[in-house]
Design an enzyme around this catalytic site. Sequence first.
Site, PDB file in Angstrom:
ATOM      1  CG  HIS A 117      -8.000   4.959  54.559  1.00 40.50           C
ATOM      2  ND1 HIS A 117      -8.757   4.052  54.068  1.00 40.50           N
ATOM      3  CD2 HIS A 117      -8.665   6.177  53.591  1.00 40.50           C
ATOM      4  CE1 HIS A 117      -9.350   4.042  52.909  1.00 40.50           C
ATOM      5  NE2 HIS A 117      -9.464   5.390  52.716  1.00 40.50           N
ATOM      6  CG  HIS A 191      -7.197   6.480  48.747  1.00 41.51           C
ATOM      7  ND1 HIS A 191      -7.639   7.611  48.100  1.00 41.51           N
ATOM      8  CD2 HIS A 191      -7.977   5.930  49.748  1.00 41.51           C
ATOM      9  CE1 HIS A 191      -9.107   7.809  48.588  1.00 41.51           C
ATOM     10  NE2 HIS A 191      -9.093   6.807  49.752  1.00 41.51           N
ATOM     11  CD  GLU A 341     -10.460   3.809  48.064  1.00 35.01           C
ATOM     12  OE1 GLU A 341     -10.105   3.500  49.496  1.00 35.01           O
ATOM     13  OE2 GLU A 341     -11.251   4.539  47.909  1.00 35.01           O
TER      14      GLU A 341
END
Length: 376
Positions: A117, A191, A341
């Site tokens: 991420h 997210h 996601e």
Amino acid sequence: MSGDPVAGVTAKTFGQLPDGREVELYLLVNANGLEMTVMSYGGTIVSLKVPDAQGNAEDVVLGFDSLEDYLSPAYRSANPYFGAIIGRYGNRIAGGQFEIDGTAYQVPTNDGENSLHGGDRGFDQRLWQVSAVDAKDGVGVVLSLVSEDGDQGYPGQLETQVRYTLTNDNALDIRYQATTNETTPINLTQHSYFNLEGEGGVEGQSGILDHILTLNAEAFTPVDEGLIPTGEIRSVEGTAFDFREPTPVGSRIDGDDQQLQRGKGYDHNFVLADNASDAKNGSDAEGLVLAARVEAPQSGRIMEVYTTEPGVQFYSGNFLDGSLVGKAGQPYEHRSGLALETQHFPDSPNQPDFPSTLLSAGETYKSHTRYEFSTR
């Protein structure tokens, strides 16, 4: 819905970062009284209040009432990324390494040996510039961020805009756009963790395991023990990953499938049947397709996810452990929320057969995802 805020966008101070910069909280209210709050830190969706089949609105995303909770050591240690914008690269990159035109790059390894991420300080930990915008179909805000050349090891300066619109037909519409001055990987996503029974949970119910999930995916990308794709595109036929028909999330989640054991449940990229063949970063694709549908059996809430992306990471909240206490005062226990996601595939910079995530100078990255809410 008398007494509810008037439709529009209002802002207030949510707190201060350790360096003294102020974080703003924006309240968006559409014409139907649907409410969402977004903070400038991380572009984070803090709350989203959606009516159930009886018209009772409840918050359906996991998060906190105070900025301090998002900055706390406990949160940073658990690092669940509640509600945040993820970048520069959503999901994992093997070893935090990749090459572009023969030049090797190293980005932070913050998930074991891999990068997750965006690294140690991804877009979820940045202060975004936010402004309200006129939206003919609802109310919205635009969030802007400049990621400098070399940020977290990534090449090129990246200028990013994310637009959240709360539409008058009760959808959360998200449009991502970015440009760079040097070729760089980019994979932006959102997210939020959803519990359509309400983020505080329902007594006697096991989190999101009773939610009914449909995924428009005929294949998924299997992972190794570090949750890095092996490169295979595997059919869901006859596996615990087949959600082509409505299926309770928990019906097969604790089976003996090796892939489920590696993810401690679902933490996998699903290949969207209608988008995977022609996906390309920098394209102007506007063809939204239905990626997923989730229904909460008790409240009757339904969420449909549409996207232009070729994949969606279905994460069943496997690493939530009760150490974080949410807005309703209830601990977020194991699998108390799920994330969907929308994305390009994990580790694409190292997987030549996956859709490319490289954005070149002169191109414009565009991505569009829409979460539509209704009831049965």
